[in-house]
Motif scaffolding. Structure first.
Motif, PDB file in Angstrom:
ATOM      1  N   PRO A 217       0.819  -1.221   0.000  1.00 21.67           N
ATOM      2  CA  PRO A 217       0.000   0.000   0.000  1.00 21.67           C
ATOM      3  C   PRO A 217       0.847   1.262   0.000  1.00 21.67           C
ATOM      4  O   PRO A 217       2.008   1.252   0.414  1.00 21.67           O
ATOM      5  CB  PRO A 217      -0.796  -0.127   1.307  1.00 21.67           C
ATOM      6  N   ILE A 218       0.244   2.331  -0.465  1.00 21.02           N
ATOM      7  CA  ILE A 218       0.873   3.652  -0.453  1.00 21.02           C
ATOM      8  C   ILE A 218      -0.168   4.671   0.020  1.00 21.02           C
ATOM      9  O   ILE A 218      -1.349   4.574  -0.321  1.00 21.02           O
ATOM     10  CB  ILE A 218       1.388   4.053  -1.846  1.00 21.02           C
ATOM     11  N   MET A 219       0.288   5.638   0.790  1.00 21.46           N
ATOM     12  CA  MET A 219      -0.608   6.679   1.288  1.00 21.46           C
ATOM     13  C   MET A 219      -0.062   8.052   0.943  1.00 21.46           C
ATOM     14  O   MET A 219       1.153   8.288   1.009  1.00 21.46           O
ATOM     15  CB  MET A 219      -0.778   6.562   2.799  1.00 21.46           C
ATOM     16  N   LYS A 220      -0.967   8.951   0.584  1.00 19.39           N
ATOM     17  CA  LYS A 220      -0.632  10.358   0.396  1.00 19.39           C
ATOM     18  C   LYS A 220      -1.624  11.192   1.202  1.00 19.39           C
ATOM     19  O   LYS A 220      -2.818  10.889   1.222  1.00 19.39           O
ATOM     20  CB  LYS A 220      -0.692  10.745  -1.084  1.00 19.39           C
ATOM     21  N   LEU A 221      -1.113  12.199   1.871  1.00 18.51           N
ATOM     22  CA  LEU A 221      -1.952  13.049   2.713  1.00 18.51           C
ATOM     23  C   LEU A 221      -1.553  14.503   2.511  1.00 18.51           C
ATOM     24  O   LEU A 221      -0.384  14.867   2.678  1.00 18.51           O
ATOM     25  CB  LEU A 221      -1.787  12.649   4.180  1.00 18.51           C
ATOM     26  N   TYR A 222      -2.524  15.322   2.107  1.00 19.54           N
ATOM     27  CA  TYR A 222      -2.297  16.749   1.877  1.00 19.54           C
ATOM     28  C   TYR A 222      -3.199  17.548   2.814  1.00 19.54           C
ATOM     29  O   TYR A 222      -4.399  17.265   2.934  1.00 19.54           O
ATOM     30  CB  TYR A 222      -2.602  17.114   0.428  1.00 19.54           C
TER      31      TYR A 222
END
Length: 494
Positions: A217-222
């Motif tokens: 899995p990969i996560m991005k948070l802005y």
């Protein structure tokens, strides 16, 4: 963009299942060469893991890249100890140039390795979204006669012939389409599932190469602020940052289990759409608060970030994205925790410019959380990498691509996806496999010459792929052979 209402003929020369980068490219090239081309996409949008969210922020004028976002117009080479690795995306670069898309440097700091990476922008230099690449290819495909359908899930394939012969696509609606060949622009799990649910000669064979990669899995948070204080007060426009676990935490904890607080941070100051149009040239916009997997990329970083943030997501969805606002209590708590973590990390720098009290009184106006995992239907992963070989050595990029390209030898079924491609975690891998499939189908090269024979011949060549990292370097965990070698103004080595 392509129309969801486009009618599809009952017979196609080529069916493309999936409208990601590789699928859009295959459709464009095949249609331009005169092939009757049909594209079937289960989602209501194109792009797959290229997921640009436009009209974001309070003024609806910003772009958030919830998925893939950059490429290398020229090879990017970095050296670490006795290892040299190289990121090169030559086919992506050639396509971007041919389509006339505008680009800009991703990281403005020339000391960082990713200064050589580019993103897509409009004529004015503002972020336009990496999805523009896929959309433009699909527009070119449709202009050449390709038929593109959304919310059109293919649930099975059938072939009565053991070798060659047409293939029948079965859609979820019960519709059947007869095609001469199929390109599956699907990640590992959806591709395997589709073949398992197929019939005839297809169901009687085991597509071994498709089982080789492992998914993670990969996560991005802005996080969005009306006052981009990291720029306005601290002058931070480039570089990476991360926070660490509290000093009191013992090191004998179970690996991968996050602490209750702080909220994990592992972001980049240069990644986040910003507009500096406030009085005095002040900026507003998004800060990338986290990009990575479940293991901290930096030594001492907060472990288990995806586990920490997952409860704030819908567990099963057709989208990786969760919009975080102030209307729901769990979202308000998350925004408070994120703000507290960012304030704590930057406190020394804020104290130095007497801005701590001002920033402490601020609150994020919202956030965008994107987790690519098994819970995202039709995708089920962030990235993939091949298993190590029997000696324990990492796989050579390109070897798997050649094997997975035709997972059922003799049948006109091809696979083109990052999961099996020669450049892991980049759209380049999917594009390269798509072009290799087109060559197997005798699709001629463009007469204009923008796509050279030499480039095409090199796409899946293991020799050309040597030296490529096993994934996006920013995702590599501590102890890996490669890491980003820069230092932020906060004194945090990343």
């Amino acid at each position: 963009a392509a129309s969801a209402a486009t009618a599809v003929a009952t017979h196609c020369d080529l069916a493309v299942v999936g409208a990601g980068a590789g699928g859009a490219y295959a459709a464009w090239r095949a249609a331009a060469s005169g092939r009757r081309t049909c594209v079937f996409e289960m989602a209501s949008r194109p792009g797959g893991r290229i997921h640009s969210l436009r009209r974001q922020g309070p003024q609806a004028d910003l772009v958030v890249e919830a998925g893939a976002y950059r490429f290398a117009p020229k090879p990017v080479v970095d050296h670490f100890k006795n290892t040299t690795w190289r990121i090169d995306t030559p086919l992506t670069a050639a396509i971007v140039k041919e389509l006339g898309l505008h680009t800009a440097v991703y990281n403005p700091d020339p000391k960082d390795w990713d200064h050589g990476m580019h993103k897509l922008v409009d004529a004015g230099g503002q972020d336009i979204g990496y999805l523009t690449l896929v959309e433009t290819m699909l527009e070119r495909a449709e202009a050449s006669g390709a038929a593109v359908r959304y919310t059109a899930k293919v649930v099975g394939l059938a072939s009565t012939a053991e070798n060659g012969g047409p293939v029948t696509l079965r859609l979820q609606t019960g519709e059947e389409v007869l095609v001469n060949a199929v390109i599956l622009n699907l990640p590992q799990s959806p591709a395997i599932e589709l073949l398992r649910r197929s019939s005839g000669a297809i169901a009687s064979r085991f597509p071994k190469p498709l089982y080789d990669p492992v998914a993670f899995p990969i996560m991005k948070l802005y996080v969005h602020y009306d006052d981009a204080w990291w720029r306005n007060d601290l002058g931070l426009v480039a570089g990476s940052f991360h926070n660490t676990e509290p000093q009191a935490v013992k090191n004998d904890h179970t690996p991968g289990i996050p602490t209750e607080l702080p909220a994990p941070l592992q972001g980049q100051y240069h990644d986040g759409d910003i507009r500096c149009d406030l009085p005095g040239g002040k900026c507003r916009g998004y800060l990338q608060a986290f990009y990575g997997g479940d293991n901290a990329q930096a030594v001492g970083g907060v472990d288990g970030a995806i586990k920490f943030y997952s409860p704030f997501m819908d567990p099963v969805s057709t989208d990786s994205v969760q919009q975080i606002g102030n209307s729901q209590p769990h979202h308000r708590v998350l925004l408070e925790d994120l703000h507290a973590a960012l304030l704590s990390l930057h406190k020394s720098a804020l104290d130095a410019v007497n801005a701590t009290a001002k920033v402490k009184a601020m609150r994020p106006t919202g956030a965008v959380l994107s987790i690519w995992s098994q819970g995202v239907q039709g995708i089920h992963a962030g990235c993939h990498t091949p298993k190590r070989n029997m000696t324990g050595a990492p796989a050579i990029p390109g070897m798997l691509s050649k094997e997975a390209l035709e997972p059922l030898p003799g049948l006109p079924i091809f696979v083109a996806n990052e999961a099996f491609g020669p450049m892991m975690c980049f759209a380049e891998g999917s594009l390269a496999m798509a072009e290799a499939a087109l060559q197997k189908l005798n699709v001629t090269l463009p007469p204009s010459g923008w796509l050279s024979k030499e480039l095409v011949a090199s796409l899946l060549d293991p020799e050309m792929a040597k030296g490529r990292p096993p994934m996006d370097p920013f995702l590599l965990s501590p102890g890996s052979l490669v890491r980003q070698q820069s230092q932020s103004t906060l004194g945090v080595v990343v």
